[in-house]
Design a protein around this motif. Structure first.
Motif, PDB file in Angstrom:
ATOM      1  N   VAL A 140       1.000  -1.133  -0.070  1.00 45.60           N
ATOM      2  CA  VAL A 140      -0.048  -0.018  -0.131  1.00 45.60           C
ATOM      3  C   VAL A 140       0.845   1.282  -0.043  1.00 45.60           C
ATOM      4  O   VAL A 140       2.086   1.372   0.655  1.00 45.60           O
ATOM      5  N   ALA A 141       0.451   2.336  -0.800  1.00 46.77           N
ATOM      6  CA  ALA A 141       1.235   3.285  -0.914  1.00 46.77           C
ATOM      7  C   ALA A 141       0.692   4.436   0.329  1.00 46.77           C
ATOM      8  O   ALA A 141      -0.604   4.672   0.472  1.00 46.77           O
ATOM      9  N   ALA A 142       1.706   5.099   1.124  1.00 45.71           N
ATOM     10  CA  ALA A 142       1.058   6.164   2.004  1.00 45.71           C
ATOM     11  C   ALA A 142       2.078   7.205   2.507  1.00 45.71           C
ATOM     12  O   ALA A 142       3.101   7.111   1.818  1.00 45.71           O
ATOM     13  N   ASN A 143       1.456   8.160   2.891  1.00 43.06           N
ATOM     14  CA  ASN A 143       2.194   9.187   3.513  1.00 43.06           C
ATOM     15  C   ASN A 143       3.246   8.499   4.403  1.00 43.06           C
ATOM     16  O   ASN A 143       2.996   8.254   5.671  1.00 43.06           O
ATOM     17  N   LEU A 144       4.606   8.795   4.264  1.00 39.07           N
ATOM     18  CA  LEU A 144       5.598   7.929   4.945  1.00 39.07           C
ATOM     19  C   LEU A 144       5.726   8.523   6.365  1.00 39.07           C
ATOM     20  O   LEU A 144       6.376   7.918   7.179  1.00 39.07           O
TER      21      LEU A 144
ATOM     22  N   ARG B 196       7.912   3.377   5.714  1.00 36.74           N
ATOM     23  CA  ARG B 196       7.758   2.173   5.073  1.00 36.74           C
ATOM     24  C   ARG B 196       8.013   0.926   5.909  1.00 36.74           C
ATOM     25  O   ARG B 196       8.958   1.005   6.654  1.00 36.74           O
ATOM     26  N   GLY B 197       7.484  -0.086   5.344  1.00 38.18           N
ATOM     27  CA  GLY B 197       7.392  -1.332   6.191  1.00 38.18           C
ATOM     28  C   GLY B 197       6.383  -1.564   7.356  1.00 38.18           C
ATOM     29  O   GLY B 197       6.223  -2.811   7.738  1.00 38.18           O
ATOM     30  N   THR B 198       5.508  -0.488   7.498  1.00 38.59           N
ATOM     31  CA  THR B 198       4.555  -0.443   8.453  1.00 38.59           C
ATOM     32  C   THR B 198       3.464  -1.534   8.162  1.00 38.59           C
ATOM     33  O   THR B 198       2.951  -1.383   6.908  1.00 38.59           O
ATOM     34  N   LYS B 199       3.062  -2.387   9.090  1.00 40.33           N
ATOM     35  CA  LYS B 199       2.086  -3.490   8.734  1.00 40.33           C
ATOM     36  C   LYS B 199       0.713  -2.976   8.926  1.00 40.33           C
ATOM     37  O   LYS B 199       0.364  -2.520  10.165  1.00 40.33           O
TER      38      LYS B 199
ATOM     39  N   ASN C 289       4.883  -0.116   1.296  1.00 47.13           N
ATOM     40  CA  ASN C 289       5.942  -0.333   0.406  1.00 47.13           C
ATOM     41  C   ASN C 289       6.257   0.684  -0.389  1.00 47.13           C
ATOM     42  O   ASN C 289       6.919   0.649  -1.248  1.00 47.13           O
ATOM     43  N   ASP C 290       5.242   1.970  -0.457  1.00 45.65           N
ATOM     44  CA  ASP C 290       5.425   2.694  -1.489  1.00 45.65           C
ATOM     45  C   ASP C 290       4.895   4.169  -0.938  1.00 45.65           C
ATOM     46  O   ASP C 290       4.128   4.150   0.075  1.00 45.65           O
ATOM     47  N   THR C 291       5.084   5.315  -1.848  1.00 42.56           N
ATOM     48  CA  THR C 291       4.142   6.657  -1.427  1.00 42.56           C
ATOM     49  C   THR C 291       4.112   7.073  -2.914  1.00 42.56           C
ATOM     50  O   THR C 291       4.076   6.417  -4.028  1.00 42.56           O
ATOM     51  N   GLY C 292       3.326   8.160  -2.907  1.00 47.33           N
ATOM     52  CA  GLY C 292       3.145   9.068  -4.104  1.00 47.33           C
ATOM     53  C   GLY C 292       3.026  10.551  -4.077  1.00 47.33           C
ATOM     54  O   GLY C 292       2.699  10.982  -2.812  1.00 47.33           O
TER      55      GLY C 292
ATOM     56  N   ARG D 279      -4.117  11.387   5.192  1.00 48.83           N
ATOM     57  CA  ARG D 279      -5.111  10.425   5.664  1.00 48.83           C
ATOM     58  C   ARG D 279      -5.806   9.541   4.419  1.00 48.83           C
ATOM     59  O   ARG D 279      -6.849   9.072   4.416  1.00 48.83           O
ATOM     60  N   GLN D 280      -4.790   9.103   3.585  1.00 47.12           N
ATOM     61  CA  GLN D 280      -5.446   8.502   2.179  1.00 47.12           C
ATOM     62  C   GLN D 280      -4.159   7.376   1.963  1.00 47.12           C
ATOM     63  O   GLN D 280      -3.188   7.527   2.050  1.00 47.12           O
ATOM     64  N   LEU D 281      -4.925   6.244   1.681  1.00 44.71           N
ATOM     65  CA  LEU D 281      -3.918   4.920   1.322  1.00 44.71           C
ATOM     66  C   LEU D 281      -4.277   4.555  -0.221  1.00 44.71           C
ATOM     67  O   LEU D 281      -5.360   4.748  -0.483  1.00 44.71           O
ATOM     68  N   ASP D 282      -3.321   4.415  -0.835  1.00 42.70           N
ATOM     69  CA  ASP D 282      -3.320   3.690  -2.146  1.00 42.70           C
ATOM     70  C   ASP D 282      -3.031   2.269  -2.335  1.00 42.70           C
ATOM     71  O   ASP D 282      -2.072   1.830  -2.183  1.00 42.70           O
TER      72      ASP D 282
END
Length: 213
Positions: A149-153, A158-161, A177-180, A188-191
């Motif tokens: 899932v891409a998120a605000n790091l 990165r690596g958070t479950k 494992n990603d951001t954007g 407060r959005q996850l991709d």
């Protein structure tokens, strides 16, 4: 007396002029006749050689045409082989892509089933409600798979479950494992990584997110 001699002289001159003109005309006629005979003779002499040259030219032209046809036939054969090889490669590529797509669409389903079975009893730190959007890594040429899932790091390193619970009770376990570009303006959005064929019809969902690791 003088007049008589002058008349005789004038008659003689006229005779000489007339005789010379007649003789000249006869000589010219004879010369012309000789020229005509000579031209015909030359033509008859050259005729076999001309015929031989014409036959040789036709033979050479036939040989050139035959070679040209051979070259054209060989070129057509090579083009056909190249087209068949290209078609075979495209077919193999399409089959490989279809297999990859099928495998990628089946793998998340199996993973989701296992995750749902394991995650019902898993609890963590509740981070509240987040907006969910979706993207297909494979469609973007990425080999990251569908477990991420891409998120605000700054919110989820990165690596958070994460445990993501949908309103209907469906649970997904994903790892950041990603951001954007969206992340900076939408913390407060996850991709969520997911095959396009499995993306919910709504396109955007709201879900409860917990950190479990």
């Amino acid at each position: 007396m003088f007049k008589r001699q002058f008349a005789v002289l004038l008659t003689a001159i006229s005779f000489l002029i007339l005789f010379g003109f007649t003789n000249t005309s006869t000589s010219s006629a004879e010369a012309d006749g000789s020229f005509e005979v000579s031209s015909e003779l030359v033509k008859e002499t050259m005729k076999p050689q001309l015929l031989k040259k014409q036959l040789q030219d036709k033979k050479d032209e036939a040989i050139r045409n035959a070679k040209l046809k051979e070259v054209q036939a060989e070129q057509a054969r090579l083009e056909k082989i190249e087209a068949e090889q290209k078609a075979a490669q495209e077919k193999a590529k399409a089959q490989e892509l279809a297999k990859q797509k099928q495998a990628s669409s089946q793998a998340p389903s199996a993973n989701n089933t296992a995750q749902n079975n394991q995650s019902q009893s898993v609890s963590g730190v509740n981070k509240g409600t987040f907006k969910l959007s979706f993207y297909d890594p494979a469609a973007m040429g990425s080999n990251m798979g569908y477990g991420g899932v891409a998120a605000n790091l700054s919110v989820f390193p990165r690596g958070t479950k994460l445990k993501i619970t949908l309103p209907d009770g469906t649970v997904w376990i994903r790892v950041v494992n990603d951001t954007g570009g969206f992340a900076a303006a939408n913390p407060r959005q996850l991709d969520v990584a997911m095959p396009n064929s499995q993306v919910p019809a709504a396109g955007v969902l709201m879900a409860t997110v917990e950190v479990i690791g």
